[in-house]
Design a protein around this motif. Sequence first.
Motif, PDB file in Angstrom:
ATOM      1  N   PHE A  63       0.829  -1.202   0.000  1.00  0.00           N
ATOM      2  CA  PHE A  63       0.000   0.000   0.000  1.00  0.00           C
ATOM      3  C   PHE A  63       0.866   1.256   0.000  1.00  0.00           C
ATOM      4  N   GLN A  64       0.440   2.231  -0.799  1.00  0.00           N
ATOM      5  CA  GLN A  64       1.162   3.495  -0.884  1.00  0.00           C
ATOM      6  C   GLN A  64       0.438   4.622  -0.153  1.00  0.00           C
ATOM      7  N   GLY A  65      -0.776   4.384   0.257  1.00  0.00           N
ATOM      8  CA  GLY A  65      -1.557   5.423   0.924  1.00  0.00           C
ATOM      9  C   GLY A  65      -2.981   5.417   0.424  1.00  0.00           C
ATOM     10  N   SER A  66      -3.787   4.466   0.935  1.00  0.00           N
ATOM     11  CA  SER A  66      -5.169   4.364   0.469  1.00  0.00           C
ATOM     12  C   SER A  66      -5.990   5.519   1.021  1.00  0.00           C
ATOM     13  N   PHE A  67      -6.958   5.948   0.266  1.00  0.00           N
ATOM     14  CA  PHE A  67      -7.790   7.099   0.632  1.00  0.00           C
ATOM     15  C   PHE A  67      -9.224   6.645   0.808  1.00  0.00           C
ATOM     16  N   GLY A  68     -10.039   6.737  -0.247  1.00  0.00           N
ATOM     17  CA  GLY A  68     -11.428   6.322  -0.160  1.00  0.00           C
ATOM     18  C   GLY A  68     -11.561   4.822   0.039  1.00  0.00           C
ATOM     19  N   MET A  69     -12.687   4.430   0.654  1.00  0.00           N
ATOM     20  CA  MET A  69     -12.933   3.023   0.972  1.00  0.00           C
ATOM     21  C   MET A  69     -14.434   2.772   0.946  1.00  0.00           C
ATOM     22  N   THR A  70     -14.843   1.618   0.428  1.00  0.00           N
ATOM     23  CA  THR A  70     -16.261   1.259   0.440  1.00  0.00           C
ATOM     24  C   THR A  70     -16.394  -0.256   0.365  1.00  0.00           C
ATOM     25  N   ILE A  71     -17.511  -0.769   0.847  1.00  0.00           N
ATOM     26  CA  ILE A  71     -17.818  -2.201   0.766  1.00  0.00           C
ATOM     27  C   ILE A  71     -19.038  -2.379  -0.132  1.00  0.00           C
ATOM     28  N   ASP A  72     -18.924  -3.263  -1.127  1.00  0.00           N
ATOM     29  CA  ASP A  72     -20.033  -3.444  -2.061  1.00  0.00           C
ATOM     30  C   ASP A  72     -20.922  -4.610  -1.621  1.00  0.00           C
ATOM     31  N   ARG A  73     -21.957  -4.867  -2.405  1.00  0.00           N
ATOM     32  CA  ARG A  73     -22.918  -5.917  -2.051  1.00  0.00           C
ATOM     33  C   ARG A  73     -22.388  -7.311  -2.360  1.00  0.00           C
ATOM     34  N   GLN A  74     -21.210  -7.385  -2.973  1.00  0.00           N
ATOM     35  CA  GLN A  74     -20.552  -8.665  -3.218  1.00  0.00           C
ATOM     36  C   GLN A  74     -19.567  -8.995  -2.090  1.00  0.00           C
ATOM     37  N   ASN A  75     -19.638  -8.204  -1.013  1.00  0.00           N
ATOM     38  CA  ASN A  75     -18.785  -8.403   0.164  1.00  0.00           C
ATOM     39  C   ASN A  75     -17.307  -8.233  -0.164  1.00  0.00           C
ATOM     40  N   ARG A  76     -17.039  -7.188  -0.958  1.00  0.00           N
ATOM     41  CA  ARG A  76     -15.663  -6.820  -1.268  1.00  0.00           C
ATOM     42  C   ARG A  76     -15.412  -5.408  -0.732  1.00  0.00           C
ATOM     43  N   VAL A  77     -14.226  -5.198  -0.188  1.00  0.00           N
ATOM     44  CA  VAL A  77     -13.849  -3.855   0.215  1.00  0.00           C
ATOM     45  C   VAL A  77     -12.956  -3.274  -0.875  1.00  0.00           C
ATOM     46  N   ASP A 102     -11.704  -9.564  -1.228  1.00  0.00           N
ATOM     47  CA  ASP A 102     -12.839 -10.342  -0.759  1.00  0.00           C
ATOM     48  C   ASP A 102     -12.760 -10.423   0.768  1.00  0.00           C
ATOM     49  N   LEU A 103     -13.827 -10.037   1.454  1.00  0.00           N
ATOM     50  CA  LEU A 103     -13.792  -9.999   2.909  1.00  0.00           C
ATOM     51  C   LEU A 103     -13.802 -11.386   3.537  1.00  0.00           C
ATOM     52  N   ASN A 104     -14.294 -12.378   2.826  1.00  0.00           N
ATOM     53  CA  ASN A 104     -14.325 -13.739   3.365  1.00  0.00           C
ATOM     54  C   ASN A 104     -12.959 -14.424   3.242  1.00  0.00           C
ATOM     55  N   THR A 105     -12.351 -14.306   2.060  1.00  0.00           N
ATOM     56  CA  THR A 105     -11.076 -14.991   1.819  1.00  0.00           C
ATOM     57  C   THR A 105      -9.874 -14.105   2.110  1.00  0.00           C
ATOM     58  N   ARG A 106     -10.105 -12.786   2.210  1.00  0.00           N
ATOM     59  CA  ARG A 106      -9.048 -11.792   2.403  1.00  0.00           C
ATOM     60  C   ARG A 106      -8.073 -11.764   1.218  1.00  0.00           C
TER      61      ARG A 106
END
Length: 390
Positions: free
Chosen positions: A120-134, A153-157
């Motif tokens: 990571f170089q410096g993440s800014f915006g963040m969101t979680i979709d309906r497919q359970n991905r960040v 994927d939030l389940n498998t990381r």
Amino acid sequence: MRKEETMRRQSRGAVRRIALRVGLVVMLTIVSVLAFIKFEYGRGTLYPDVGSENPEGASKLEKLIKLDYPPGNVAVAPNGHVYFNYHPIARAGRFSAATMFEWVDGKITPFPSVEAQKDFQGSFGMTIDRQNRVWLIEPASFDFQHTRLWAFDLNTRQRVEYFEFPGNEAQFAQDLRVTADGKYVILADTGIMRFTEPKLIVYSVQDHSFRTALAGNPCTSPEDWLMQTPFGVYRMGAGLVNVAVGLDGIEISPDQKWVYLAAMTNSHLCRVPLAVVLDASKTSFEVAKKVEVLGPKPLSDGITVDKAGHVILTDVEHGSLMSFDPETKGIKTLVRSHDVIWADGVATGPDGSLYFTDSALSAYIGQLAGPPDKDRLLAHQPYFIYRHKP
């Protein structure tokens, strides 16, 4: 000999006079340029307070997560897990082994792993979709390379999406949302002050293409407001330039009908039909015709939609959350805390609770937006992520 000496003295005198004239011209030019910058980019008036105190709301506010460094954005999964990052302007990665985290039942762990943090170089915006991905966006403006888009994927990381925008494309992309079907990512590019125009960008997950859907619109552009902070009016460049930020916050309505537009130093909340934004046959001019001004808002940073469909905005000047009703066009203060320096990212939890970060941005950002030293960051510890219960 006397004649030659006289000529030499006259020559030296002429050189000095020329040097003085050149110096005067240079000085006047510099003064003129600085005066132009101050007039063009330092103008503005104080923004009126559109909110109010709310003691009842303050009683529902909780300091949920205590941190050593300033948090930036936050997202909450359907299972209640909280994901957040350190603010890229703080450059906490110089002092911390991790900058992206997951919080579960009081425990903080690096996400998706300790090993992944080096990427990571410096993440800014963040969101979680309906497919359970960040999803994360890393704007090029913070590393002078390419803007990078990630999804895990939030389940498998495991990483399931990665894209680097070519050249200077999406250079200032700082917020993002994903359509319900998971096929498109909508990105907000703030532009830089008033020097470059803000943009609304559409990225296709299926074929990794992208296009600008909206640019140079009054609803996405900064206005001439002076942003107030606990440390005075927010200026940069030795006080010559007022902080003026364009399209910083976007949100998609739960029914997928609208994209809400919230430029930081803009006085109005706006919206545009999502279907129009996604229509690749529409030009930016045609999309602009469909933009609707809803009503006044605070100078805002984060944005979300609550369980009732109200648009929630952070008020960066007053440490508060405000609720805007798209139907009645009414706006009200949910909570205001004088402990909060800069209400930044905000997200809605599965039970309707609102989570928001205090990045304390104005406490440590330098005049040229350079990374603060460690002592400056430590001086404002601890930092917090708050939860406001419904």
